[in-house]
Write a protein that holds these residues in place. Structure first.
Motif, PDB file in Angstrom:
ATOM      1  N   VAL A   1      -4.537   5.089   3.698  1.00 54.67           N
ATOM      2  CA  VAL A   1      -3.723   4.135   2.943  1.00 54.67           C
ATOM      3  C   VAL A   1      -4.426   3.811   1.633  1.00 54.67           C
ATOM      4  O   VAL A   1      -5.651   3.642   1.602  1.00 54.67           O
ATOM      5  N   LEU A   2      -3.660   3.772   0.560  1.00 60.00           N
ATOM      6  CA  LEU A   2      -4.145   3.264  -0.723  1.00 60.00           C
ATOM      7  C   LEU A   2      -3.588   1.843  -0.857  1.00 60.00           C
ATOM      8  O   LEU A   2      -2.428   1.654  -1.212  1.00 60.00           O
ATOM      9  N   PRO A   3      -4.424   0.833  -0.553  1.00 55.00           N
ATOM     10  CA  PRO A   3      -3.905  -0.543  -0.464  1.00 55.00           C
ATOM     11  C   PRO A   3      -3.663  -1.173  -1.838  1.00 55.00           C
ATOM     12  O   PRO A   3      -4.355  -0.877  -2.811  1.00 55.00           O
ATOM     13  N   LEU A   4      -2.682  -2.049  -1.864  1.00 57.96           N
ATOM     14  CA  LEU A   4      -2.320  -2.803  -3.069  1.00 57.96           C
ATOM     15  C   LEU A   4      -2.203  -4.281  -2.710  1.00 57.96           C
ATOM     16  O   LEU A   4      -1.841  -4.623  -1.588  1.00 57.96           O
ATOM     17  N   ARG A   5      -2.514  -5.125  -3.662  1.00 60.80           N
ATOM     18  CA  ARG A   5      -2.170  -6.534  -3.488  1.00 60.80           C
ATOM     19  C   ARG A   5      -1.982  -7.174  -4.857  1.00 60.80           C
ATOM     20  O   ARG A   5      -2.432  -6.650  -5.880  1.00 60.80           O
ATOM     21  N   GLN A   6      -1.317  -8.316  -4.861  1.00 56.62           N
ATOM     22  CA  GLN A   6      -1.121  -9.055  -6.096  1.00 56.62           C
ATOM     23  C   GLN A   6      -2.387  -9.875  -6.347  1.00 56.62           C
ATOM     24  O   GLN A   6      -2.707 -10.787  -5.588  1.00 56.62           O
ATOM     25  N   GLN A   7      -3.091  -9.523  -7.413  1.00 62.37           N
ATOM     26  CA  GLN A   7      -4.368 -10.171  -7.698  1.00 62.37           C
ATOM     27  C   GLN A   7      -4.186 -11.309  -8.691  1.00 62.37           C
ATOM     28  O   GLN A   7      -3.447 -11.183  -9.666  1.00 62.37           O
TER      29      GLN A   7
ATOM     30  N   ILE B   1       9.095  -5.014   7.720  1.00 62.81           N
ATOM     31  CA  ILE B   1       7.646  -4.940   7.508  1.00 62.81           C
ATOM     32  C   ILE B   1       7.130  -3.587   7.982  1.00 62.81           C
ATOM     33  O   ILE B   1       7.449  -3.143   9.088  1.00 62.81           O
ATOM     34  N   ARG B   2       6.335  -2.956   7.138  1.00 62.03           N
ATOM     35  CA  ARG B   2       5.540  -1.808   7.582  1.00 62.03           C
ATOM     36  C   ARG B   2       4.109  -2.113   7.194  1.00 62.03           C
ATOM     37  O   ARG B   2       3.812  -2.401   6.029  1.00 62.03           O
ATOM     38  N   ASN B   3       3.197  -2.099   8.142  1.00 61.10           N
ATOM     39  CA  ASN B   3       1.804  -2.456   7.837  1.00 61.10           C
ATOM     40  C   ASN B   3       0.831  -1.660   8.705  1.00 61.10           C
ATOM     41  O   ASN B   3      -0.088  -2.212   9.289  1.00 61.10           O
ATOM     42  N   TRP B   4       1.059  -0.351   8.737  1.00 63.18           N
ATOM     43  CA  TRP B   4       0.168   0.502   9.524  1.00 63.18           C
ATOM     44  C   TRP B   4      -0.097   1.809   8.776  1.00 63.18           C
ATOM     45  O   TRP B   4       0.495   2.059   7.715  1.00 63.18           O
ATOM     46  N   GLY B   5      -0.966   2.610   9.340  1.00 64.67           N
ATOM     47  CA  GLY B   5      -1.373   3.851   8.683  1.00 64.67           C
ATOM     48  C   GLY B   5      -0.322   4.939   8.785  1.00 64.67           C
ATOM     49  O   GLY B   5       0.770   4.720   9.313  1.00 64.67           O
ATOM     50  N   PRO B   6      -0.646   6.130   8.269  1.00 61.18           N
ATOM     51  CA  PRO B   6       0.306   7.245   8.290  1.00 61.18           C
ATOM     52  C   PRO B   6       0.625   7.686   9.717  1.00 61.18           C
ATOM     53  O   PRO B   6      -0.216   7.610  10.603  1.00 61.18           O
TER      54      PRO B   6
ATOM     55  N   GLY C   1       0.807  -1.212   0.000  1.00 59.04           N
ATOM     56  CA  GLY C   1       0.000   0.000   0.000  1.00 59.04           C
ATOM     57  C   GLY C   1       0.839   1.260   0.000  1.00 59.04           C
ATOM     58  O   GLY C   1       2.013   1.246   0.378  1.00 59.04           O
ATOM     59  N   LEU C   2       0.218   2.346  -0.451  1.00 56.34           N
ATOM     60  CA  LEU C   2       0.841   3.665  -0.397  1.00 56.34           C
ATOM     61  C   LEU C   2       0.260   4.374   0.819  1.00 56.34           C
ATOM     62  O   LEU C   2      -0.960   4.421   0.998  1.00 56.34           O
ATOM     63  N   VAL C   3       1.138   4.891   1.662  1.00 53.26           N
ATOM     64  CA  VAL C   3       0.713   5.460   2.939  1.00 53.26           C
ATOM     65  C   VAL C   3       0.731   6.979   2.822  1.00 53.26           C
ATOM     66  O   VAL C   3       1.781   7.597   2.652  1.00 53.26           O
ATOM     67  N   MET C   4      -0.464   7.562   2.902  1.00 52.21           N
ATOM     68  CA  MET C   4      -0.663   8.976   2.615  1.00 52.21           C
ATOM     69  C   MET C   4      -0.795   9.753   3.920  1.00 52.21           C
ATOM     70  O   MET C   4      -1.834   9.703   4.593  1.00 52.21           O
ATOM     71  N   ALA C   5       0.250  10.479   4.267  1.00 54.34           N
ATOM     72  CA  ALA C   5       0.231  11.312   5.467  1.00 54.34           C
ATOM     73  C   ALA C   5      -0.203  12.724   5.091  1.00 54.34           C
ATOM     74  O   ALA C   5      -0.292  13.064   3.909  1.00 54.34           O
ATOM     75  N   ARG C   6      -0.476  13.546   6.095  1.00 49.57           N
ATOM     76  CA  ARG C   6      -0.889  14.921   5.802  1.00 49.57           C
ATOM     77  C   ARG C   6       0.282  15.733   5.250  1.00 49.57           C
ATOM     78  O   ARG C   6       0.096  16.634   4.441  1.00 49.57           O
ATOM     79  N   SER C   7       1.494  15.426   5.702  1.00 48.07           N
ATOM     80  CA  SER C   7       2.672  16.106   5.157  1.00 48.07           C
ATOM     81  C   SER C   7       3.320  15.215   4.107  1.00 48.07           C
ATOM     82  O   SER C   7       3.339  13.983   4.236  1.00 48.07           O
ATOM     83  N   ALA C   8       3.853  15.832   3.065  1.00 47.79           N
ATOM     84  CA  ALA C   8       4.569  15.079   2.031  1.00 47.79           C
ATOM     85  C   ALA C   8       5.684  14.255   2.672  1.00 47.79           C
ATOM     86  O   ALA C   8       5.886  13.084   2.351  1.00 47.79           O
TER      87      ALA C   8
ATOM     88  N   SER D   1       6.001  12.807   5.504  1.00 52.05           N
ATOM     89  CA  SER D   1       5.644  11.604   6.264  1.00 52.05           C
ATOM     90  C   SER D   1       4.967  10.529   5.420  1.00 52.05           C
ATOM     91  O   SER D   1       4.542   9.504   5.952  1.00 52.05           O
ATOM     92  N   HIS D   2       4.849  10.736   4.124  1.00 53.92           N
ATOM     93  CA  HIS D   2       4.340   9.664   3.262  1.00 53.92           C
ATOM     94  C   HIS D   2       5.252   8.446   3.368  1.00 53.92           C
ATOM     95  O   HIS D   2       6.448   8.567   3.633  1.00 53.92           O
ATOM     96  N   SER D   3       4.678   7.280   3.153  1.00 49.99           N
ATOM     97  CA  SER D   3       5.465   6.061   3.272  1.00 49.99           C
ATOM     98  C   SER D   3       4.828   4.972   2.417  1.00 49.99           C
ATOM     99  O   SER D   3       3.915   5.240   1.621  1.00 49.99           O
ATOM    100  N   MET D   4       5.316   3.762   2.575  1.00 48.10           N
ATOM    101  CA  MET D   4       4.728   2.617   1.890  1.00 48.10           C
ATOM    102  C   MET D   4       4.562   1.494   2.886  1.00 48.10           C
ATOM    103  O   MET D   4       5.398   1.325   3.779  1.00 48.10           O
ATOM    104  N   ASN D   5       3.491   0.728   2.734  1.00 47.12           N
ATOM    105  CA  ASN D   5       3.388  -0.533   3.459  1.00 47.12           C
ATOM    106  C   ASN D   5       3.987  -1.630   2.592  1.00 47.12           C
ATOM    107  O   ASN D   5       3.711  -1.704   1.390  1.00 47.12           O
ATOM    108  N   PHE D   6       4.817  -2.449   3.188  1.00 46.62           N
ATOM    109  CA  PHE D   6       5.532  -3.466   2.410  1.00 46.62           C
ATOM    110  C   PHE D   6       5.998  -4.573   3.335  1.00 46.62           C
ATOM    111  O   PHE D   6       6.008  -4.424   4.569  1.00 46.62           O
ATOM    112  N   ARG D   7       6.352  -5.686   2.728  1.00 46.10           N
ATOM    113  CA  ARG D   7       7.030  -6.791   3.419  1.00 46.10           C
ATOM    114  C   ARG D   7       8.237  -7.154   2.567  1.00 46.10           C
ATOM    115  O   ARG D   7       8.082  -7.490   1.396  1.00 46.10           O
TER     116      ARG D   7
END
Lengths: 220, 220
Positions: free
Chosen positions: A185-191, A165-170, A90-97, A99-105
């Motif tokens: 969070v804008l979630p992603l997965r392999q479909q 691993i990062r798997n939490w919100g902004p 997922g793409l982690v969308m914070a209020r400040s540019a 603090s944006h991040s990504m959720n990943f393993r």
């Protein structure tokens, strides 16, 4: 047995955002098992980073390729290697540019590959078929002697590895929390989409192809 | 301008399955633009392969990180690097185990990074926000002077790069075509699931979050 918090070596220690690091086999293996491909880095002599199929048996990660492949020849010589597997969740969308991040393993493996013996090769390659789809090893023509001879199979220990691993919100700074910007969070997965048969195929799909687009075992 | 069939350098030439190689900017850029992360390999002195966020502006790929990051410091020194981006689009199931394959789109970039100047940094970082979600640069707090100062942004030319694409069904040997095994493709794509707002958020979602799970611009 490596515990969750102790790196197996200094070079395997997670440096940035170290609280996201995990070193236990269960965490590492789960991330590896969700992957069909890895990126392998080595110096030959220029540093190279190449994608290739991968699968796990026990505490080793395997890759394979033609005997003639530059990567296979170089890695079979025991050259130092580093392997990375990353799932983007997922793409982690914070209020400040900032603090944006990504959720990943991710898993990063350090070490060197060794060649799988001719005796062990059929078993290790059958495990690749089973990793692709459960039951496929028996539902395909196994490699003949020439095909086995033309294929190099290499394994690397998962001992000197780190998961991250990062798997939490902004996580915005306190002073940004009231800003009028959307955060989330804008979630992603392999479909897994429905199986596509070769033209001319008739009859029922095998179980692994039927269930492919509904099971979603990976990154679900 | 690189044409589709001519590698920009010997080390960028696709070796295995060379018919899958593409060297033109349009093909390379399309694969890069579908990615939010890349794997970067470098020798420091051990060879390392690390995942990191990436985005493109013009003919350069950018990455960023804390000034204190080992990777950023090493790459900012101009050290040789190799960057790979890979999208896995499907598992290719042939009748023989040997002819199994994967459908994928990859780019491998050779060269070295250079640091983005303080003057250019805000613009290049805004492009990252826009790559994450169109409109996000203006819908978030931009980095302040301290945040900009703490961030290293590095770019690498896409000139010395190769794309590799496989996007077709299984290719069995003629003598295997009549075997009674299923053959086809198990397709994969990166799926965008509905946006998850931080608790406490009220009001309509911004357009990019609303459309996230329906647009499926990436790897669709």
């Amino acid at each position: 047995m490596q515990d969750q918090h102790t790196p197996p070596s200094e070079r395997a220690r997670v440096r940035r955002a170290a609280d996201r690091g995990h070193y236990d086999a269960a965490t590492i293996q789960a991330i590896v098992d969700d992957a069909w491909l890895c990126h392998v880095a080595f110096a030959c002599p220029d540093v190279l980073c190449l994608p290739t199929a991968c699968w796990r048996v026990g505490d080793r990660l395997y890759i394979h390729g033609s005997n003639g492949s530059r990567m296979m020849k170089h890695l079979a010589s025991g050259a130092p290697a580093c392997v990375a597997i990353t799932h983007l969740d997922g793409l982690v969308m914070a209020r400040s540019a900032f603090s944006h991040s990504m959720n990943f393993r991710s898993v990063v493996i350090h070490g060197h590959f060794t060649e799988v013996s001719d005796e062990a090769k059929p078993t290790v390659l059958a495990a690749l078929m089973e990793h692709i789809a459960q039951g496929r090893a028996k539902d395909s023509r196994p490699p003949d002697a020439n095909e086995l001879k033309a294929t190099t199979v290499l394994g690397i220990s998962l001992h000197e590895a780190a998961a991250k691993i990062r798997n939490w919100g902004p996580k915005d700074k306190d002073e940004d929390l009231a800003l009028p910007f959307w955060a989330g969070v804008l979630p992603l997965r392999q479909q897994q989409l429905p199986a596509i048969s070769e033209s001319g195929f008739e009859g029922p799909l095998p179980a692994y192809a039927q269930s492919w687009s509904v099971q979603q075992a990976h990154a679900g």
